[in-house]
Design a protein around this motif. Structure first.
Motif, PDB file in Angstrom:
ATOM      1  N   ASP A  83      17.024  -3.698 -50.802  1.00 39.44           N
ATOM      2  CA  ASP A  83      17.373  -4.500 -49.630  1.00 39.44           C
ATOM      3  C   ASP A  83      16.214  -5.360 -49.155  1.00 39.44           C
ATOM      4  O   ASP A  83      16.402  -6.265 -48.337  1.00 39.44           O
ATOM      5  N   ARG A 209      25.823 -12.294 -50.380  1.00 38.26           N
ATOM      6  CA  ARG A 209      25.901 -11.337 -49.278  1.00 38.26           C
ATOM      7  C   ARG A 209      24.510 -10.889 -48.852  1.00 38.26           C
ATOM      8  O   ARG A 209      24.223 -10.757 -47.660  1.00 38.26           O
ATOM      9  N   TRP A 210      23.629 -10.625 -49.811  1.00 37.36           N
ATOM     10  CA  TRP A 210      22.265 -10.227 -49.473  1.00 37.36           C
ATOM     11  C   TRP A 210      21.541 -11.352 -48.754  1.00 37.36           C
ATOM     12  O   TRP A 210      20.814 -11.120 -47.780  1.00 37.36           O
ATOM     13  N   GLY A 213      22.584 -11.554 -45.236  1.00 32.58           N
ATOM     14  CA  GLY A 213      21.977 -10.448 -44.498  1.00 32.58           C
ATOM     15  C   GLY A 213      20.542 -10.723 -44.127  1.00 32.58           C
ATOM     16  O   GLY A 213      20.015 -10.132 -43.166  1.00 32.58           O
ATOM     17  N   LYS A 214      19.887 -11.617 -44.880  1.00 32.40           N
ATOM     18  CA  LYS A 214      18.509 -12.003 -44.596  1.00 32.40           C
ATOM     19  C   LYS A 214      18.440 -13.325 -43.826  1.00 32.40           C
ATOM     20  O   LYS A 214      17.366 -13.929 -43.721  1.00 32.40           O
ATOM     21  N   THR A 248      27.857  -8.272 -42.304  1.00 30.22           N
ATOM     22  CA  THR A 248      26.396  -8.259 -42.247  1.00 30.22           C
ATOM     23  C   THR A 248      25.899  -8.299 -40.810  1.00 30.22           C
ATOM     24  O   THR A 248      24.853  -7.707 -40.492  1.00 30.22           O
ATOM     25  N   GLU A 251      26.032  -4.815 -39.493  1.00 33.18           N
ATOM     26  CA  GLU A 251      24.962  -4.015 -40.080  1.00 33.18           C
ATOM     27  C   GLU A 251      23.607  -4.370 -39.465  1.00 33.18           C
ATOM     28  O   GLU A 251      22.793  -3.490 -39.182  1.00 33.18           O
ATOM     29  N   ARG A 252      23.378  -5.667 -39.239  1.00 30.06           N
ATOM     30  CA  ARG A 252      22.102  -6.101 -38.659  1.00 30.06           C
ATOM     31  C   ARG A 252      21.966  -5.594 -37.225  1.00 30.06           C
ATOM     32  O   ARG A 252      20.896  -5.154 -36.804  1.00 30.06           O
TER      33      ARG A 252
END
Length: 320
Positions: A83, A209-210, A213-214, A248, A251-252
């Motif tokens: 991650d 998706r990653w 998320g960033k 995301t 999740e964040r």
């Protein structure tokens, strides 16, 4: 269900997606290749003489199991960094560890210690693939082919076991059992698999998706459009992006509220009852049942088991 399938544009099932699924699925060969190859290599007369190892000794067992031992910290390390570094970068690191480990192993001048070290390093990379690749595949594949995409990784394990067995059998037919090529050629096959996997990662892109998320939204949209073969204003792209943003974002928010460092996830894995259930009942349970079914234990020691009834090495390898 069928309405959902029909709503998936045909353009999203394109060569870029197929390439990514093939590359990531191909990485499953790391496990199968080792299981298929080491089964014959560790029992060959040439290898036993070269490293002065007794057949059936603890030293031989240690060499065989060192990849599995290395896979444990390898999977934990991948869990901690995937991650942070991203799916693509982590998979490339796993490929490099696999290559380096095999280089250390095959260049050993008769040192069992060097073989153990090389196989442990290979295990670090091999253990990371099951953490990274199924997640990567699930994130880049449309929902309608997600199961098949993840299944490509599992399938490649067994294809590689067959290839490993076949290589062992092939060299046994063409070389004397005291010739070092009888074990070096099978080990060298790993360089083909690892090299192709590493080169393949240069042809694919990071998980959208990653990236979302960033908070790298522009890059995420570009990669999603690349994988789907659709423009960014297409309704299918907009719908998928919205779903990813929602997930995301949740999740964040949960991560910010918890205000915990990344390593704390490892502590939570063993401290929360719900996580312990998933770890021991589901995770370990699947692995134990998998071993009982013959996966791993049978594939690695199949030549020895079959040798109990088959008396010639060629027949044993063919039967395996």
């Amino acid at each position: 269900m069928f309405g959902h399938i029909k709503s998936t544009p045909s353009a999203s099932l394109n060569w870029k997606l197929i390439t990514a699924i093939s590359v990531l699925g191909f990485m499953g060969m790391s496990r199968g290749s080792d299981e298929g190859i080491i089964s014959g290599v560790s029992s060959s007369k040439s290898w036993l003489q070269r490293f002065q190892v007794q057949d059936g000794s603890s030293a031989q067992s240690n060499v065989v199991s060192m990849v599995q031992l290395g896979s444990i910290p390898g999977s934990l390390l991948a869990f901690l960094v995937v991650d942070q570094l991203g799916r693509l970068r982590t998979s490339q690191i796993c490929c490099l560890l696999w290559l380096v480990g095999n280089t250390v192993w095959i260049t050993s001048p008769g040192s069992v210690g060097q073989v153990l070290a090389g196989r442990f390093v290979s295990g670090l990379g091999i253990g990371g693939f099951p953490v990274v690749c199924p997640t990567f595949l699930a994130e880049i594949a449309p929902a309608t082919v997600r199961g098949a995409a993840v299944g490509a990784f599992s399938s490649s394990v067994y294809i590689a076991i067959l290839i490993g067995y076949s290589v062992n059998y092939g060299v046994s037919l063409h070389y004397d059992d005291t010739d070092e090529r009888i074990w070096k050629i099978p080990v060298a096959v790993n360089f083909i698999f690892a090299g192709l996997a590493l080169m393949g990662t240069l042809a694919i892109r990071e998980s959208p998706r990653w990236l979302l998320g960033k908070a790298r939204e522009e890059e995420a949209i570009g990669n999603l459009c690349w994988y789907r073969g659709l423009p960014d204003d297409h309704p299918f792209i907009k719908e998928e992006l919205e779903g990813i943003r929602t997930q995301t974002g949740m999740e964040r928010q949960a991560s910010e509220l918890a205000n915990k460092p990344g390593t704390t996830r490892l502590v939570e894995l063993f401290s929360k009852s719900s996580n312990l259930y998933r770890l021991f009942v589901i995770g370990f349970g699947i692995q134990i049942l998998g071993q009982w079914s013959g996966g791993g234990s049978l594939t690695i020691y199949a030549p020895k088991i079959i040798n109990l009834v088959e008396k010639t090495s060629d027949t044993t390898l063919f039967t395996t």
